[in-house]
Design an enzyme around this catalytic site. Sequence first.
Site, PDB file in Angstrom:
ATOM      1  N   LEU A   1       0.862  -1.185   0.000  1.00 24.38           N
ATOM      2  CA  LEU A   1       0.000   0.000   0.000  1.00 24.38           C
ATOM      3  C   LEU A   1       0.898   1.234   0.000  1.00 24.38           C
ATOM      4  O   LEU A   1       2.003   1.210   0.561  1.00 24.38           O
ATOM      5  CB  LEU A   1      -0.900   0.011   1.247  1.00 24.38           C
ATOM      6  CG  LEU A   1      -1.949  -1.095   1.344  1.00 24.38           C
ATOM      7  CD1 LEU A   1      -2.757  -0.946   2.641  1.00 24.38           C
ATOM      8  CD2 LEU A   1      -2.898  -1.075   0.149  1.00 24.38           C
ATOM      9  N   ASP A   2       0.405   2.321  -0.583  1.00 30.06           N
ATOM     10  CA  ASP A   2       1.144   3.587  -0.569  1.00 30.06           C
ATOM     11  C   ASP A   2       1.284   4.079   0.867  1.00 30.06           C
ATOM     12  O   ASP A   2       0.499   3.698   1.748  1.00 30.06           O
ATOM     13  CB  ASP A   2       0.381   4.652  -1.370  1.00 30.06           C
ATOM     14  CG  ASP A   2       0.239   4.280  -2.834  1.00 30.06           C
ATOM     15  OD1 ASP A   2       1.072   3.502  -3.327  1.00 30.06           O
ATOM     16  OD2 ASP A   2      -0.712   4.776  -3.463  1.00 30.06           O
ATOM     17  N   VAL A   3       2.211   4.995   1.044  1.00 32.00           N
ATOM     18  CA  VAL A   3       2.480   5.495   2.407  1.00 32.00           C
ATOM     19  C   VAL A   3       1.230   6.117   3.039  1.00 32.00           C
ATOM     20  O   VAL A   3       1.007   5.995   4.254  1.00 32.00           O
ATOM     21  CB  VAL A   3       3.687   6.472   2.401  1.00 32.00           C
ATOM     22  CG1 VAL A   3       3.412   7.729   1.604  1.00 32.00           C
ATOM     23  CG2 VAL A   3       4.126   6.826   3.807  1.00 32.00           C
TER      24      VAL A   3
ATOM     25  N   HIS B   1      -0.071   2.740  -7.671  1.00 33.73           N
ATOM     26  CA  HIS B   1      -1.095   3.798  -7.556  1.00 33.73           C
ATOM     27  C   HIS B   1      -2.356   3.468  -8.363  1.00 33.73           C
ATOM     28  O   HIS B   1      -3.018   4.378  -8.870  1.00 33.73           O
ATOM     29  CB  HIS B   1      -0.556   5.141  -8.052  1.00 33.73           C
ATOM     30  CG  HIS B   1       0.541   5.718  -7.213  1.00 33.73           C
ATOM     31  ND1 HIS B   1       0.764   5.370  -5.894  1.00 33.73           N
ATOM     32  CD2 HIS B   1       1.491   6.648  -7.498  1.00 33.73           C
ATOM     33  CE1 HIS B   1       1.793   6.045  -5.422  1.00 33.73           C
ATOM     34  NE2 HIS B   1       2.264   6.814  -6.367  1.00 33.73           N
TER      35      HIS B   1
ATOM     36  N   LYS C   1      -5.715   5.148  -7.331  1.00 35.55           N
ATOM     37  CA  LYS C   1      -5.634   6.605  -7.521  1.00 35.55           C
ATOM     38  C   LYS C   1      -5.696   6.942  -9.012  1.00 35.55           C
ATOM     39  O   LYS C   1      -6.387   7.884  -9.417  1.00 35.55           O
ATOM     40  CB  LYS C   1      -4.340   7.147  -6.907  1.00 35.55           C
ATOM     41  CG  LYS C   1      -4.356   7.082  -5.382  1.00 35.55           C
ATOM     42  CD  LYS C   1      -3.017   7.456  -4.790  1.00 35.55           C
ATOM     43  CE  LYS C   1      -3.042   7.280  -3.277  1.00 35.55           C
ATOM     44  NZ  LYS C   1      -1.711   7.238  -2.688  1.00 35.55           N
TER      45      LYS C   1
END
Length: 230
Positions: free
Chosen positions: A102-104, A186, A189
């Site tokens: 997962l992204d930060v 991403h 997003k």
Amino acid sequence: MRLDKFLANLKYGSRSDIKKFCKKNMIKVNGVSVKNADTVINPDADLIEVDGEVVFYKEHITLMMNKPAGYICSTVDEKYPSLLNLLDRKYSRFDFKFAGRLDVDTLGLVILSTDGEVIHKITSPNKDMYKTYYVKTKCKIENEMLLESPIKLLDGNNSEYITKGAKVAKISDFELYLSITEGKFHQVKRMLEYIDNEVVLLKRIKIGNLSLPSDLEEGKYKEISLNDVF
Ligand code: URA
């Protein structure tokens, strides 16, 4: 397995450290001090102690964690701490890999496993395992049905790829659930950008059959069995 290899794998020290510990009577097998670091042990059956601490061992461990923002699913970044830093000593001795990163700034369900096969089964796009995200957007959601068909996006290397088509369930004008089987850089997003929107909050809530339990606080984790996921 040899005692020194077993304990070195669990990060109790190098093999020569283990040798020294043995000489100092710091290591016991089934209650008896062991002088030789090359003693053969059965990790599944023998009780091993190092300096009075009982060694916790399993051949493979799989955990689920509720990821907080500000942590990364990797070990190499100087800017943000790794999610692995949240593991206590019992688990941090093992070499966990992430089953999908997962992204930060993304929250929610992360599976960590010591078993490469489990990681592969969860992350391989060919296995078609759905990952479900709760998405909150900046603008009113429109044209979300476009995401249900394959669309062209850029991946982490800025190469074009075609998504497999998502399952979309709109919750409100600014919220939806999105389920995808892939996990490109991403991806969620970028899917929302495709419909001229922007993600303001992203939380993974389900992987395969495993839902993030509502009582698992951010930063906490627990062992799971593979039947929970597959
Ligand atoms: N998609 C994203 O854009 N970010 C994540 O962290 C996971 C899926």
